[in-house]
Design a protein around this motif. Sequence first.
Motif, short mmCIF file in Angstrom:
data_model
loop_
_atom_site.label_atom_id
_atom_site.label_comp_id
_atom_site.label_asym_id
_atom_site.label_seq_id
_atom_site.Cartn_x
_atom_site.Cartn_y
_atom_site.Cartn_z
N ALA A 144 -1.05 4.93 6.08
CA ALA A 144 -0.39 4.34 7.26
C ALA A 144 -1.25 4.53 8.51
CB ALA A 144 0.98 4.97 7.46
N GLU A 145 -1.84 5.72 8.61
CA GLU A 145 -2.71 6.02 9.74
C GLU A 145 -3.87 5.01 9.79
OE1 GLU A 145 -4.73 10.21 11.33
OE2 GLU A 145 -4.15 9.97 9.22
N GLY A 146 -4.40 4.70 8.63
CA GLY A 146 -5.48 3.72 8.56
C GLY A 146 -5.03 2.36 9.07
N TRP A 147 -3.88 1.93 8.61
CA TRP A 147 -3.36 0.62 9.04
C TRP A 147 -3.09 0.59 10.54
CZ3 TRP A 147 -4.18 -3.68 6.74
CH2 TRP A 147 -4.30 -3.73 5.34
N ALA B 254 -8.45 6.55 2.99
CA ALA B 254 -7.32 7.47 2.83
C ALA B 254 -7.59 8.44 1.68
CB ALA B 254 -6.04 6.67 2.58
N LEU B 255 -8.12 7.93 0.58
CA LEU B 255 -8.41 8.79 -0.56
C LEU B 255 -9.45 9.84 -0.17
CD1 LEU B 255 -8.54 6.18 -3.47
CD2 LEU B 255 -6.84 7.98 -3.13
N HIS B 256 -10.43 9.39 0.58
CA HIS B 256 -11.49 10.32 1.01
C HIS B 256 -10.91 11.45 1.85
CE1 HIS B 256 -15.69 11.29 1.92
NE2 HIS B 256 -15.25 11.62 3.13
N ARG B 257 -10.07 11.10 2.81
CA ARG B 257 -9.51 12.13 3.68
C ARG B 257 -8.51 13.00 2.94
NH1 ARG B 257 -6.75 9.12 7.55
NH2 ARG B 257 -7.26 7.24 6.40
N HIS C 170 0.82 -1.21 0.00
CA HIS C 170 0.00 0.00 0.00
C HIS C 170 0.86 1.26 0.00
CE1 HIS C 170 -4.45 -0.66 1.31
NE2 HIS C 170 -4.17 -1.29 0.19
N ALA C 171 1.95 1.22 0.75
CA ALA C 171 2.82 2.40 0.83
C ALA C 171 3.34 2.75 -0.57
CB ALA C 171 3.96 2.14 1.80
N ALA C 172 3.81 1.74 -1.28
CA ALA C 172 4.33 1.97 -2.63
C ALA C 172 3.21 2.48 -3.54
CB ALA C 172 4.92 0.68 -3.18
N GLU C 173 2.08 1.82 -3.43
CA GLU C 173 0.90 2.19 -4.21
C GLU C 173 0.50 3.65 -3.99
OE1 GLU C 173 -0.37 -0.01 -6.04
OE2 GLU C 173 -2.44 0.56 -6.47
N ALA C 174 0.45 4.03 -2.74
CA ALA C 174 0.02 5.39 -2.40
C ALA C 174 1.00 6.42 -2.95
CB ALA C 174 -0.12 5.53 -0.89
N ALA C 175 2.27 6.09 -2.87
CA ALA C 175 3.28 7.01 -3.39
C ALA C 175 3.07 7.21 -4.89
CB ALA C 175 4.68 6.46 -3.12
N ARG C 176 2.80 6.12 -5.58
CA ARG C 176 2.58 6.20 -7.03
C ARG C 176 1.34 7.04 -7.34
NH1 ARG C 176 1.84 0.89 -8.21
NH2 ARG C 176 3.73 0.44 -7.04
N ALA D 69 -10.67 15.47 1.28
CA ALA D 69 -11.32 16.35 2.25
C ALA D 69 -10.34 17.39 2.78
CB ALA D 69 -11.89 15.53 3.41
N GLY D 70 -9.06 17.03 2.84
CA GLY D 70 -8.04 17.96 3.32
C GLY D 70 -7.35 18.70 2.19
N ASP D 71 -8.01 18.72 1.03
CA ASP D 71 -7.49 19.47 -0.12
C ASP D 71 -6.09 19.05 -0.55
OD1 ASP D 71 -9.28 21.19 -1.39
OD2 ASP D 71 -9.33 22.45 0.41
N TYR D 72 -5.80 17.78 -0.36
CA TYR D 72 -4.54 17.23 -0.86
C TYR D 72 -3.31 17.84 -0.20
CZ TYR D 72 -7.98 15.81 -4.24
OH TYR D 72 -9.12 15.32 -4.81
N THR D 73 -3.51 18.40 0.99
CA THR D 73 -2.35 18.94 1.69
C THR D 73 -1.62 17.82 2.45
OG1 THR D 73 -3.82 19.50 3.52
CG2 THR D 73 -3.29 21.25 1.96
N ALA D 74 -2.36 16.81 2.89
CA ALA D 74 -1.71 15.71 3.61
C ALA D 74 -0.99 14.78 2.63
CB ALA D 74 -2.74 14.93 4.40
N SER D 75 -0.10 13.96 3.16
CA SER D 75 0.59 12.98 2.33
C SER D 75 -0.24 11.71 2.26
CB SER D 75 1.96 12.68 2.93
OG SER D 75 2.26 11.31 2.87
N LEU D 76 -0.52 11.27 1.06
CA LEU D 76 -1.37 10.07 0.92
C LEU D 76 -0.78 8.86 1.62
CD1 LEU D 76 -3.97 8.86 -0.19
CD2 LEU D 76 -2.77 8.39 -2.33
N PRO D 77 0.52 8.59 1.44
CA PRO D 77 1.08 7.44 2.16
C PRO D 77 0.90 7.55 3.67
CG PRO D 77 2.60 8.16 0.46
CD PRO D 77 1.50 9.18 0.51
N ALA D 78 1.00 8.76 4.21
CA ALA D 78 0.81 8.93 5.65
C ALA D 78 -0.63 8.61 6.04
CB ALA D 78 1.14 10.37 6.06
#
Lengths: 199, 199
Positions: A184-187, A166-169, A92-98, A172-181
């Motif tokens: 990870a928070e979900g996991w 993760a995609l939803h959040r 997932h981490a690799a996926e999210a980065a991509r 919701a946060g206007d893409y300011t957060a890091s998707l991989p993070a």
Amino acid sequence: MTTGLRERKKQATRAALHEAALRLVAEHGLDRVSVDDIAAAAEVSPRTFFNYFPSKDDAVIGLDPEHPLRLAEALSARPTTETPVQALRAVHAAEAARMAAETELWPLRLQVVDAHPALAARLTASFARSEQLLAEWLAARTGTRAELDVQPTLLAAVQGSVMRSALHRWRAGDYTASLPALVAEGWDQVEAGFPVPHR
Amino acid sequence: MTTGLRERKKQATRAALHEAALRLVAEHGLDRVSVDDIAAAAEVSPRTFFNYFPSKDDAVIGLDPEHPLRLAEALSARPTTETPVQALRAVHAAEAARMAAETELWPLRLQVVDAHPALAARLTASFARSEQLLAEWLAARTGTRAELDVQPTLLAAVQGSVMRSALHRWRAGDYTASLPALVAEGWDQVEAGFPVPHR
DNA sequence: CAGGAAAAGTGCAGGGACTGCAAACATGCG
DNA sequence: CGCATGTTTGCAGTCCCTGCACTTTTCCTG
């Protein structure tokens, strides 16, 4: 892995159709864009559209049909010393980065999916194929039965939930957060069994 | 709360359309059954069909549109001493018992959903409405923000995964297992953070 | 219980999604 | 170059779904 002219053209046409569909629908709404419009924007005939996508909805979502298989491969490449959750986290981490690197398309996709429940259903359906392969991988990995035991099906589904949440959040946060993070928070939540949040 | 003739007739027509759609599609396949066929089987005009369901797919799935709201109510009725997961478990248990009692329709639904990915997408979409309300309830209950914090969205999605996984295994085991037990088994996994199964 | 208001059912016309078929057309290969 | 194979396109047709106008049914009130 290289490609003849024919193959490259096909990829280009597919991408052109998908991007045209996505942009047009993002701007005008799903039911104000016809297949003819999309085909025209991609400069192919309407009939050709259906050589690439089985439906208008699929063109708007436009995920790589090979993706589930690559996911399964990535998982099989993980060391067997990892627990299933650890392996899924890593992939997932690799996926999210991509995905986060595609700064153009994913925000658009999430926008149209948010605006049109029918498309949300399609997106989930696209993930479903991955989840099925995942369940089989999990069963093989842990010596359980994919259809009858709890963990394969459920963990495969939960993995999808982690990504979608993760995609939803992210949106919701206007893409300011890091998707991989966010992933990870979900996991972390999953591994901790959803503890009561302290206020 | 009681019903006039008018209201009862509407419910009957809706049920007739749904059951006709479900049975016909189960027998002949989704694309060999037209809306006209369904309307004829339910003895209404084709035009009337669309007064009850916005699409053929929805008629086949045919879930109660009020269901998400009753779910939210049931949750609000749980004592606040329970953790979110405990409350969800309790509501799911009641829910599963009710579903298992419908020995006719759920197996048919699961059969057609299994045979037609498009219908699986619709079913998921039906659940999505519940999940959204659930996320809001969770946020209110735990003092978190529904859109931005992890737990509301994710736990709402996971709850759906638990139910879908239970339904899947219910069908795979030919309905010999108890649905509430399968649901409980799922929640055990969630609460334990998906431990590695011992062989 | 008559008669009108409101709700539900129906027919018709039409747009748009999608498919099968068969004819052009492009590409790759001997 | 010239054939085999794969791709694009046009055409005809089916089915899903919608707006609109009209009839029928249920309900309610005087």
